[in-house]
Scaffold this active site. Structure first.
Site, PDB file in Angstrom:
ATOM      1  N   CYS B 134       0.818  -1.211   0.000  1.00 21.71           N
ATOM      2  CA  CYS B 134       0.000   0.000   0.000  1.00 21.71           C
ATOM      3  C   CYS B 134       0.851   1.260   0.000  1.00 21.71           C
ATOM      4  O   CYS B 134       0.685   2.127  -0.843  1.00 21.71           O
ATOM      5  CB  CYS B 134      -0.931   0.007   1.206  1.00 21.71           C
ATOM      6  SG  CYS B 134      -2.175  -1.278   1.099  1.00 21.71           S
ATOM      7  N   HIS B 135       1.747   1.363   0.970  1.00 24.62           N
ATOM      8  CA  HIS B 135       2.511   2.601   1.084  1.00 24.62           C
ATOM      9  C   HIS B 135       3.998   2.338   1.254  1.00 24.62           C
ATOM     10  O   HIS B 135       4.740   3.187   1.726  1.00 24.62           O
ATOM     11  CB  HIS B 135       1.968   3.459   2.228  1.00 24.62           C
ATOM     12  CG  HIS B 135       0.489   3.690   2.120  1.00 24.62           C
ATOM     13  ND1 HIS B 135      -0.416   2.927   2.788  1.00 24.62           N
ATOM     14  CD2 HIS B 135      -0.213   4.542   1.362  1.00 24.62           C
ATOM     15  CE1 HIS B 135      -1.641   3.316   2.468  1.00 24.62           C
ATOM     16  NE2 HIS B 135      -1.548   4.293   1.601  1.00 24.62           N
TER      17      HIS B 135
END
Lengths: 418, 170
Positions: B134-135
């Site tokens: 995701c990040h």
């Protein structure tokens, strides 16, 4: 308001109006003096009202068939798409309607920024508008969770986890939001209840927004005060009503293109996979209209500060009327602001694009620069520009640029000292 | 006339009324807020027993506990050695591997990225542990955060070995 002396023509009308002045209100809306130089960027208020009503009507219909329970939600959406009469149409209007709603609201907001509609005496209209915008984002986010696909589930997980960044009580807040220890059925059900409620809160704020607008009246492309009613204004009906309707038809053409020809273009294919708490999709992205904020969140390498920056990016908009120190409203007469305005537009588009790309390497660097510039624009450039910028002399009235072709330079001190 | 700064009987009555009113409103609102907290049926699902006899060295399984994924990883000798060789001052959230894995062969932890709650992918990232898509947080073979936005290491839940083939989580 000039309609205080309005007297209904029929006896019944007069009887009713004395008890509840709805007919006076309707007369006020009809003859409401509107600057005659409004351009098509001013038609988006009407378009947005349409969008809100369309979302409420299609939403209530969808609510008659949708089931807000984790085991049934995904299937009930497919049931709407396949079995319910015209269910596909109503759901596609609702799903694409949110995108069209945000498209219109972004144009509406950037129109305000260009023509200085947020400035005195319209600060309250602007702040109400920002509250509407914030509620719209919350409503859209919760609506996106309802189909309970993979993107729904993981969007809910990531966004609710933003609150876990709060020191000390973060975990208690997330558990309270979820009604459990992870996003699950209780989360879905409460999001549904709130997704149903919020549009009506927005409707209430829209009424206040329009009420606040009707006190000073519309701003206009020249950005100077108009005397109303006067030769500078036209009655709202029929002049503005017809113009708004024409713009709405053009807008609906685009809307219909998405609904009928590419209803899933703006969605994400992963949302047609049912929610699975064990597998995160390799690349999570929010809906396009939230991407700039997502890029700001990701560009800060610290969890708490990332969340703070994201909320701050909305908050700077709320206090914008006091950050923008220039007395001149319209960018037409602000040569430097006009350039910075377009740089800001570009900056937000870059942020949106970076929000859709993975946060690594050069993309992360670009997102960081764009984030920094976003805050510099509002917190440094705008306050300084009001004092440094040499503006172009304003016309005396909005009729002047039309009627007086020679554009003689008039005494504009009057405006700036007011 | 009495001294305007001196509290009067009426001021006392006002303050007392406001206070009682505020307590009453608070008491009435609290159930409306607390109903959103995890309910009894959610809390009842407190523990899960997992059979780990079929997990090969180097492999891991993911089980669901309280709606959250739990990674149960049977680590190889190299992975254990790698996790134990790291100096504590290299870590963003210093924790000894010995404190994270009671039995060094088995690493049991919540498979939730401490950034924003995604499920990291196994055998990936710059530290041969986990990588969150995701990040972009990288975790090592002990599930400790090494690079990226996550603030702390992946959480170790309460667990115990019921016997050599069964782990009880919770």
């Amino acid at each position: 308001m000039s309609d205080h002396n309005y007297v209904p023509s029929t006896k019944l009308g007069k009887w009713f109006n004395d008890r509840l002045p709805l007919l006076s209100l309707s007369e006020h809306l009809r003859e409401y003096p509107t600057p005659k130089n409004l351009n098509y960027w001013w038609t988006f208020g009407g378009i947005l009202t349409f969008c809100l009503i369309a979302q409420i009507v299609t939403g209530i219909v969808l609510a008659m068939h949708y089931v807000a329970q984790a085991d049934l939600a995904f299937e009930s959406v497919e049931h709407i798409m396949r079995d319910v009469n015209y269910g596909w149409l109503i759901r596609y209007i609702h799903a694409n309607g949110s995108s069209m709603f945000f498209l219109a609201v972004y144009i509406h907001i950037f129109r305000s920024l260009y023509y200085g509609s947020h400035k005195s005496p319209r600060e309250v209209i602007w702040i109400l508008g920002m509250m509407i915008y914030f509620l719209m984002m919350m409503t859209a986010f919760m609506g996106y969770v309802l189909p309970w696909g993979q993107m729904s589930f993981w969007a809910a997980t990531v966004i609710t986890n933003l609150f876990s960044a709060v020191p000390l009580i973060g975990e208690s807040i997330t558990n309270w939001l979820w009604g459990g220890f992870a996003v699950d059925s209780p989360t879905l059900t409460r999001f549904y209840a709130l997704h149903f409620l919020f549009p009506f809160l927005i409707l209430g704020l829209v009424i206040l927004h329009i009420w606040a607008l009707h006190i000073p009246g519309n701003n206009n492309p020249v950005g100077i005060d108009v005397k109303k009613p006067s030769k500078d204004t036209v009655p709202f009906h029929p002049y503005i009503v017809i113009k708004d309707l024409f713009a709405l038809l053009v807008f609906l053409t685009l809307f219909a293109f998405f609904v009928f020809y590419s209803p899933n273009l703006l969605g994400h294919p992963d949302n047609y996979i049912e929610a699975n708490p064990l597998v995160t999709p390799t690349h999570i992205v929010p809906e396009w209209y939230l991407l700039p904020f997502y890029a700001i969140l990701r560009s800060i390498p610290d969890k708490l500060l990332g969340v703070v920056a994201m909320f701050a990016s909305i908050f700077v908009l709320v206090i914008l009327p006091w950050l923008d120190t220039s007395k001149i409203r319209s960018a037409v007469f602000r040569p430097l602001y006009k350039q910075f305005y377009w740089i800001l537009v570009l900056d937000v588009l870059v942020l949106g694009y970076m929000g859709a790309l993975p946060p690594e390497g050069i993309y992360l660097l670009i997102a960081r620069i764009a984030t920094a510039y976003y805050f510099i624009h509002f917190l440094v450039i705008l306050p300084v520009l009001g004092f440094k910028e040499k503006t172009i002399p304003l016309p005396l009235s909005i009729s002047e640029p039309v009627l007086n072709e020679s554009h003689e330079v008039v005494n504009n001190n009057k405006m700036s000292t007011e | 006339m009495s001294d305007p700064k001196k509290p009067k009987r009426r001021d006392f009555l006002f303050t007392a009324s406001y206070t009682i009113g505020a307590v009453g409103v608070g008491a009435a609102v609290w159930p409306l807020i607390d109903q959103m907290n995890p309910d009894a049926s959610v809390k009842a699902l407190a523990s899960t027993e997992v059979d780990i006899s079929s997990v090969e060295p180097g492999k891991s399984i993911t089980v669901l506990w309280r709606g959250k994924p739990v990674f149960i990883k049977r680590r190889t000798e190299e992975e254990i050695a790698e996790a134990r060789a790291v100096k504590l001052d290299e870590l963003k959230h210093p924790e000894k591997d010995e404190d994270r894995a009671k039995n060094p062969e088995w690493l049991v932890m919540l498979g939730i990225c401490t950034h924003l709650g995604c499920v990291p992918l196994g055998d990936k990232g710059d530290y041969n542990g986990w990588f969150c898509p995701c990040h972009g947080s990288h975790y090592d073979t002990s599930g400790r955060i090494r690079k990226g936005p996550a603030p702390v290491n992946m959480e170790i839940p309460k667990y115990e070995f019921v016997n050599s083939n069964t782990i009880k989580i919770g």
